[in-house]
Design an enzyme around this catalytic site. Structure first.
Site, PDB file in Angstrom:
ATOM      1  N   LYS A  83     -17.952 -15.030   9.796  1.00  0.00           N
ATOM      2  CA  LYS A  83     -19.397 -14.863   9.682  1.00  0.00           C
ATOM      3  C   LYS A  83     -20.063 -16.190   9.339  1.00  0.00           C
ATOM      4  CE  LYS A  83     -19.837 -13.484   4.821  1.00  0.00           C
ATOM      5  NZ  LYS A  83     -20.566 -14.646   4.349  1.00  0.00           N
ATOM      6  N   MET A 115     -25.013 -13.152  -3.345  1.00  0.00           N
ATOM      7  CA  MET A 115     -25.322 -13.578  -1.983  1.00  0.00           C
ATOM      8  C   MET A 115     -24.601 -12.680  -0.981  1.00  0.00           C
ATOM      9  SD  MET A 115     -25.396 -17.678  -2.215  1.00  0.00           S
ATOM     10  CE  MET A 115     -25.888 -18.468  -3.713  1.00  0.00           C
ATOM     11  N   CYS A 116     -23.399 -13.052  -0.586  1.00  0.00           N
ATOM     12  CA  CYS A 116     -22.701 -12.357   0.491  1.00  0.00           C
ATOM     13  C   CYS A 116     -22.250 -10.950   0.118  1.00  0.00           C
ATOM     14  CB  CYS A 116     -21.533 -13.205   0.978  1.00  0.00           C
ATOM     15  SG  CYS A 116     -22.103 -14.789   1.652  1.00  0.00           S
ATOM     16  N   VAL A 117     -21.835 -10.738  -1.113  1.00  0.00           N
ATOM     17  CA  VAL A 117     -21.407  -9.397  -1.507  1.00  0.00           C
ATOM     18  C   VAL A 117     -22.595  -8.445  -1.473  1.00  0.00           C
ATOM     19  CG1 VAL A 117     -20.505  -7.997  -3.417  1.00  0.00           C
ATOM     20  CG2 VAL A 117     -19.419 -10.189  -2.839  1.00  0.00           C
ATOM     21  N   THR A 120     -23.961  -7.844   2.111  1.00  0.00           N
ATOM     22  CA  THR A 120     -23.078  -6.995   2.901  1.00  0.00           C
ATOM     23  C   THR A 120     -23.154  -5.541   2.442  1.00  0.00           C
ATOM     24  OG1 THR A 120     -21.630  -8.859   3.411  1.00  0.00           O
ATOM     25  CG2 THR A 120     -20.684  -6.643   3.640  1.00  0.00           C
TER      26      THR A 120
END
Length: 187
Positions: A83, A115-117, A120
């Protein structure tokens, strides 16, 4: 219950546990230990483990910074989703991977919490998945110099915030790693 028809399976999702991403992460060793135990339990239960790996100008594909940490490694046949956005569903094949595996419920671990956690988790819920965050298996680095709360506060807040997430026909939630049950989410 997921809103995705015919998708009764659960997957463990491991987000961005890469060398540079966790180099300065809060409680890094404890989080990696918890994720490692979850991975082994998922594999034993024949639950798919799906790895997410971020690439950008700071995490160049193939670099040491980009590699997964030495403590964790995908097994042969486990999906690795590349990603370049915070939400692991954006412009990736994650949805196709999960569809092929019949997955409607995600157990989410990884980094960076804020951020990403978190991105998602939201991406999963809006796409029809049940998405459970493992409270002791995600981490972030100290970004207080940019105005962010301390890492422990970010993690506590995210756990509190996600514990109450719901949408029609699907749910969020938070669970400790010791309590994760890799049973299917329903018929």
């Amino acid at each position: 219950m997921t809103t995705l028809a015919g998708r009764p399976n659960t997957a463990l999702v491991v987000i961005d546990l890469q060398n540079e991403v966790v180099a300065n992460a809060y409680r890094c060793n404890e989080v990696l230990d918890a994720v490692n135990v979850l991975i082994e339990r998922a594999r034993t239960a024949h639950v798919p483990v799906v790895w997410v790996q971020h690439t950008d100008e700071d995490l160049k594909e193939g670099s040491e910074a980009w590699q997964f940490v030495a403590e964790l490694a995908p097994a042969p046949g486990e999906a690795v989703v590349e990603k370049s956005y915070r939400d692991a569903f954006e412009d990736t094949d994650l949805e196709q991977v999960l569809s092929r595996l019949g997955v409607g419920k995600l157990i989410v671990t990884g980094a960076q919490t804020d951020m990403c956690v978190r991105s998602t988790l939201h991406g999963a819920l809006v796409r029809g998945y049940d998405a459970t965050l493992v409270s002791d298996a995600h981490t972030t680095e100290d970004m207080t110099t940019t105005g962010a709360p301390t890492p422990d506060a970010v993690i506590r807040h995210t756990n509190m915030y996600w514990s109450k997430q719901r949408a029609p026909g699907r749910s969020g939630g938070v669970i400790e790693s010791k309590d994760v049950d890799f049973a299917p989410c329903g018929p």
